[in-house]
Scaffold this active site. Structure first.
Site, PDB file in Angstrom:
ATOM      1  N   HIS A   1       0.818  -1.211   0.000  1.00  0.00           N
ATOM      2  CA  HIS A   1       0.000   0.000   0.000  1.00  0.00           C
ATOM      3  C   HIS A   1       0.864   1.280   0.000  1.00  0.00           C
ATOM      4  O   HIS A   1       0.859   2.043  -0.946  1.00  0.00           O
ATOM      5  CB  HIS A   1      -0.889   0.055   1.261  1.00  0.00           C
ATOM      6  CG  HIS A   1      -1.764  -1.132   1.479  1.00  0.00           C
ATOM      7  ND1 HIS A   1      -2.873  -1.420   0.708  1.00  0.00           N
ATOM      8  CD2 HIS A   1      -1.704  -2.108   2.424  1.00  0.00           C
ATOM      9  CE1 HIS A   1      -3.454  -2.517   1.165  1.00  0.00           C
ATOM     10  NE2 HIS A   1      -2.781  -2.952   2.199  1.00  0.00           N
TER      11      HIS A   1
HETATM   12  O1  RIB Z   1      -5.323   0.127   4.538  1.00  0.00           O
HETATM   13  C1  RIB Z   1      -3.929   0.086   4.375  1.00  0.00           C
HETATM   14  C2  RIB Z   1      -3.270   1.185   5.149  1.00  0.00           C
HETATM   15  O2  RIB Z   1      -3.565   1.037   6.537  1.00  0.00           O
HETATM   16  C3  RIB Z   1      -1.743   1.159   5.045  1.00  0.00           C
HETATM   17  O3  RIB Z   1      -1.245   2.452   5.176  1.00  0.00           O
HETATM   18  C4  RIB Z   1      -1.355   0.333   6.228  1.00  0.00           C
HETATM   19  O4  RIB Z   1      -0.032   0.620   6.677  1.00  0.00           O
HETATM   20  C5  RIB Z   1      -2.352   0.807   7.245  1.00  0.00           C
HETATM   21  O5  RIB Z   1      -1.870   2.037   7.784  1.00  0.00           O
END
Ligand code: RIB
Ligand code: CA
Length: 313
Positions: free
Chosen positions: A243
């Site tokens: 992500h």
């Molecule tokens: O949904 C994914 C996000 O939430 C990413 O940034 C992960 O690190 C959590 O913070």
């Protein structure tokens, strides 16, 4: 072009860790002014610990790491140990940090840096709940006109949510903060689940990290080996979704991503859809566009960039 000055606001988190490593491995593209920590994946004492572990893993104990908000603006903190493990950085065994925390609050650091640098020269890269960014905007609204861009990981449209059927974790944890940020008027680029769920650490990509045969390469392989469990179980994914590194990769090679400039608003009242990013992807409202919402990624190009840069550390 000179390196872009950025502040990484983060809740490490294995994927945050990889995003920070990619930034620190790319000095010709990115100057990290500092790292501001927020409660999210795990509570604040662990996100500040983990951010310093990552800086020392990258050989950069000089990067100032600030503590920020330990809870959302108006809701109880929701954490994600079920995804990231008890420490938030489960997987590799890494030494406890020795570098000190920087003095002062993260929110004041954000405000000071935006005041100190010329307007339009500092980019904010939030990788967790948007509490620190919102608090800075509340404390000093004038910073909105000085921010070059806010490039954030959060939200989802076609992918729905990952913590509720409709909400992605970062936005869900602090929807009030997200609402403030999305309405602040600064240019916003969004890396939603629609993109990050296409950036999967498949076995061959994980093998490429491990084949770097460096402490960083092996640590990233072990982090993503741990981190993939949740998504493999829930979605049957081919590997861990990276992500947050999508934010850093955008700062280096924006052409890896495709999206639309649309209106995005945040659900802040209904508990059923709390934290939903209501993205007007098809332009069915007359609400003014306020964000570039990404929909696609050149995943092979992304992993080639990431692996090449990690090899430098
Ligand atoms: O949904 C994914 C996000 O939430 C990413 O940034 C992960 O690190 C959590 O913070
Ligand atoms: Ca994160």
């Amino acid at each position: 072009m000179p390196p872009r000055k950025i502040i990484i606001d983060t809740d490490p988190g294995q994927d945050d860790a990889v995003a920070i490593l990619l930034a620190l491995a790319s000095p010709e593209d990115i100057e990290v002014l500092g790292i501001t920590c927020v409660a999210g994946n795990v509570p604040l004492p662990l996100t500040t610990r983990n951010a310093r572990i990552v800086c020392e893993l990258a050989g950069r104990p000089d990067v100032p790491v600030f503590a920020g908000a330990d809870r959302p603006l108006g809701r109880d903190l929701v954490t994600a140990e079920h995804v990231h493990g008890k420490t938030g950085l489960d997987g590799p065994t890494l030494p406890e940090p020795t570098m000190p925390m920087a003095d002062g609050h993260a929110v004041d650091f954000i405000i000071e840096q935006l005041a100190e640098h010329a307007p339009g020269t500092v980019t904010l890269c939030p990788l967790g709940p948007l509490t620190n960014i919102a608090m800075a905007l509340q404390k000093q609204p004038a910073i909105a006109n000085r921010i070059a861009k806010i490039v954030l990981m959060g939200g989802g449209y076609f992918e729905g949510g990952n913590i509720t059927p409709t909400a992605e974790f970062n936005i869900y944890v602090d929807p009030q903060a997200a609402d403030i940020v999305f309405k602040c008027g600064a240019p916003i680029v969004v890396m939603p689940l629609d993109v990050t769920h296409k950036a999967l650490v498949t076995r061959s990509r994980n093998d490429a990290f491990r084949a770097l045969d460096t402490p960083v390469g092996v640590a990233v392989a072990e982090m993503t080996d741990f981190f993939e469990r949740f998504d493999k179980e829930k979605y049957g994914s081919a590997g861990a979704p990276l992500h947050d590194p999508c934010v850093t990769a955008y700062m280096i090679q924006p052409h890896l991503f495709k999206g639309r400039h649309i209106n995005v608003e945040i659900e802040t009242t209904s508990e059923l859809t709390m934290g939903m990013t209501v993205a007007d992807w098809w332009g069915v409202t007359d609400r003014a566009p306020n964000a570039t919402f990404m929909g696609d990624i050149d995943a092979d190009g992304f992993f080639t960039l990431l692996t090449e840069r990690l090899a430098r550390l």
